[in-house]
Scaffold this motif. Sequence first.
Motif, PDB file in Angstrom:
ATOM      1  N   UNK A 150       0.863  -1.184   0.000  1.00  0.00           N
ATOM      2  CA  UNK A 150       0.000   0.000   0.000  1.00  0.00           C
ATOM      3  C   UNK A 150       0.900   1.235   0.000  1.00  0.00           C
ATOM      4  N   UNK A 151       0.839   2.015  -1.072  1.00  0.00           N
ATOM      5  CA  UNK A 151       1.702   3.192  -1.229  1.00  0.00           C
ATOM      6  C   UNK A 151       0.972   4.438  -0.738  1.00  0.00           C
ATOM      7  N   UNK A 152       1.507   5.073   0.309  1.00  0.00           N
ATOM      8  CA  UNK A 152       0.860   6.248   0.907  1.00  0.00           C
ATOM      9  C   UNK A 152      -0.261   5.812   1.827  1.00  0.00           C
ATOM     10  N   UNK A 153       0.091   5.088   2.884  1.00  0.00           N
ATOM     11  CA  UNK A 153      -0.898   4.339   3.670  1.00  0.00           C
ATOM     12  C   UNK A 153      -1.801   5.205   4.538  1.00  0.00           C
ATOM     13  N   UNK A 154      -1.355   6.400   4.944  1.00  0.00           N
ATOM     14  CA  UNK A 154      -2.184   7.221   5.832  1.00  0.00           C
ATOM     15  C   UNK A 154      -2.473   6.503   7.136  1.00  0.00           C
ATOM     16  N   UNK A 155      -3.740   6.317   7.456  1.00  0.00           N
ATOM     17  CA  UNK A 155      -4.141   5.637   8.697  1.00  0.00           C
ATOM     18  C   UNK A 155      -3.875   4.138   8.660  1.00  0.00           C
ATOM     19  N   UNK A 156      -3.630   3.590   7.470  1.00  0.00           N
ATOM     20  CA  UNK A 156      -3.481   2.145   7.306  1.00  0.00           C
ATOM     21  C   UNK A 156      -4.764   1.458   6.889  1.00  0.00           C
ATOM     22  N   UNK A 157      -5.808   2.240   6.621  1.00  0.00           N
ATOM     23  CA  UNK A 157      -7.136   1.709   6.311  1.00  0.00           C
ATOM     24  C   UNK A 157      -7.119   0.648   5.215  1.00  0.00           C
ATOM     25  N   UNK A 158      -6.559   0.975   4.053  1.00  0.00           N
ATOM     26  CA  UNK A 158      -6.655   0.065   2.899  1.00  0.00           C
ATOM     27  C   UNK A 158      -5.888  -1.228   3.172  1.00  0.00           C
ATOM     28  N   UNK A 196       1.169   2.524  12.224  1.00  0.00           N
ATOM     29  CA  UNK A 196       1.797   1.416  12.958  1.00  0.00           C
ATOM     30  C   UNK A 196       0.924   0.997  14.145  1.00  0.00           C
ATOM     31  N   UNK A 197       0.418   1.982  14.887  1.00  0.00           N
ATOM     32  CA  UNK A 197      -0.443   1.680  16.045  1.00  0.00           C
ATOM     33  C   UNK A 197      -1.731   0.969  15.608  1.00  0.00           C
ATOM     34  N   UNK A 198      -2.322   1.427  14.505  1.00  0.00           N
ATOM     35  CA  UNK A 198      -3.539   0.779  14.002  1.00  0.00           C
ATOM     36  C   UNK A 198      -3.255  -0.649  13.547  1.00  0.00           C
ATOM     37  N   UNK A 199      -2.114  -0.860  12.913  1.00  0.00           N
ATOM     38  CA  UNK A 199      -1.722  -2.215  12.502  1.00  0.00           C
ATOM     39  C   UNK A 199      -1.578  -3.122  13.729  1.00  0.00           C
ATOM     40  N   UNK A 200      -0.852  -2.624  14.737  1.00  0.00           N
ATOM     41  CA  UNK A 200      -0.551  -3.447  15.912  1.00  0.00           C
ATOM     42  C   UNK A 200      -1.798  -3.789  16.723  1.00  0.00           C
ATOM     43  N   UNK A 201      -2.789  -2.904  16.674  1.00  0.00           N
ATOM     44  CA  UNK A 201      -4.025  -3.132  17.435  1.00  0.00           C
ATOM     45  C   UNK A 201      -5.009  -4.043  16.698  1.00  0.00           C
ATOM     46  N   UNK A 202      -4.713  -4.354  15.454  1.00  0.00           N
ATOM     47  CA  UNK A 202      -5.641  -5.150  14.635  1.00  0.00           C
ATOM     48  C   UNK A 202      -5.403  -6.647  14.847  1.00  0.00           C
ATOM     49  N   UNK A 203      -6.337  -7.486  14.379  1.00  0.00           N
ATOM     50  CA  UNK A 203      -6.150  -8.944  14.495  1.00  0.00           C
ATOM     51  C   UNK A 203      -5.040  -9.487  13.589  1.00  0.00           C
ATOM     52  N   UNK A 249       1.004  -9.713  10.149  1.00  0.00           N
ATOM     53  CA  UNK A 249       1.142  -9.719   8.680  1.00  0.00           C
ATOM     54  C   UNK A 249       1.355  -8.321   8.111  1.00  0.00           C
ATOM     55  N   UNK A 250       1.252  -7.306   8.962  1.00  0.00           N
ATOM     56  CA  UNK A 250       1.286  -5.912   8.514  1.00  0.00           C
ATOM     57  C   UNK A 250       2.567  -5.212   8.945  1.00  0.00           C
ATOM     58  N   UNK A 251       3.153  -4.442   8.028  1.00  0.00           N
ATOM     59  CA  UNK A 251       4.365  -3.682   8.353  1.00  0.00           C
ATOM     60  C   UNK A 251       4.354  -2.362   7.593  1.00  0.00           C
ATOM     61  N   UNK A 252       4.710  -1.281   8.282  1.00  0.00           N
ATOM     62  CA  UNK A 252       4.749   0.029   7.623  1.00  0.00           C
ATOM     63  C   UNK A 252       6.175   0.574   7.602  1.00  0.00           C
ATOM     64  N   UNK A 253       6.623   0.976   6.407  1.00  0.00           N
ATOM     65  CA  UNK A 253       7.905   1.647   6.242  1.00  0.00           C
ATOM     66  C   UNK A 253       7.720   3.155   6.373  1.00  0.00           C
ATOM     67  N   UNK A 254       8.612   3.801   7.111  1.00  0.00           N
ATOM     68  CA  UNK A 254       8.574   5.259   7.246  1.00  0.00           C
ATOM     69  C   UNK A 254       9.479   5.844   6.165  1.00  0.00           C
ATOM     70  N   UNK A 255       8.897   6.137   5.010  1.00  0.00           N
ATOM     71  CA  UNK A 255       9.699   6.580   3.868  1.00  0.00           C
ATOM     72  C   UNK A 255       8.813   7.219   2.813  1.00  0.00           C
TER      73      UNK A 255
END
Length: 236
Positions: free
Chosen positions: A42-50, A77-84, A88-94
């Motif tokens: 996901x390019x330009x993830x924002x909240x991580x919704x998609x 990152x926080x939204x990913x970690x709080x999800x089920x 499987x989810x990882x966010x790059x800060x870039x």
Amino acid sequence: MKPFKFKEFTIHQDQCAMKVGTDGVLLGAWASLANQPESILDIGAGTGLIALQLAQRSSAETIDAIELDDAAYEQCVANFEASPWGDRLFCYHAGFDEFVGEMDDKYDLIVSNPPFYAEDVTSGDTSRDTARQNSSLPFDELLQGVPQFLTEKGTFAVIVPFKEEESFVELAKRVGLFPNRITRVKGNPDSDFKRSLMEFSFFDDQTNIDTLTIEKERHQYTEAYIKLTQAFYLKM
């Protein structure tokens, strides 16, 4: 700013310039999983919704995201970690340009809800303006990078303003990506098309084009929109 609760996950968005919106939900629900992707970007993830929607919908082992904005990255990152599906989810800060320069991974599905507004937008909120302005991730920069990361049979799904559809398709063709599926979206039966959901691949096949209307009338959603989004919205 209240968290946005979906059926299977919650989005905290108080640190993000761009809040949960219909565009993101549409793309996360519409992107095809027909080729059963094992890896998603996901390019330009924002909240991580998609990315979270695709984690809910798929069994992909790797779901990576890229987010440039500091506060949005932290929140994603926080939204990913709080999800089920945190494992499987990882966010790059870039920025995408940095990612292009440093990474050589390949993905079966790439998605992006890119910034739309090519003109200078000044709301007084710098991070919101950056998130909305095409200058922070121009379409041509996005399309130059995507083929580098797409597997041979992979797909790239994106949502853009309807008025940008034709030029986006032409830019994509220049880098060897062809539109296989397009859904043109309008708010109600009497309004003009506002958005184009588009899916590209390296295969130059016939383009399947259809339309989606969100509401029959105010707060009366169409059956097609309900069918597309009911796995996510609490009240669908």
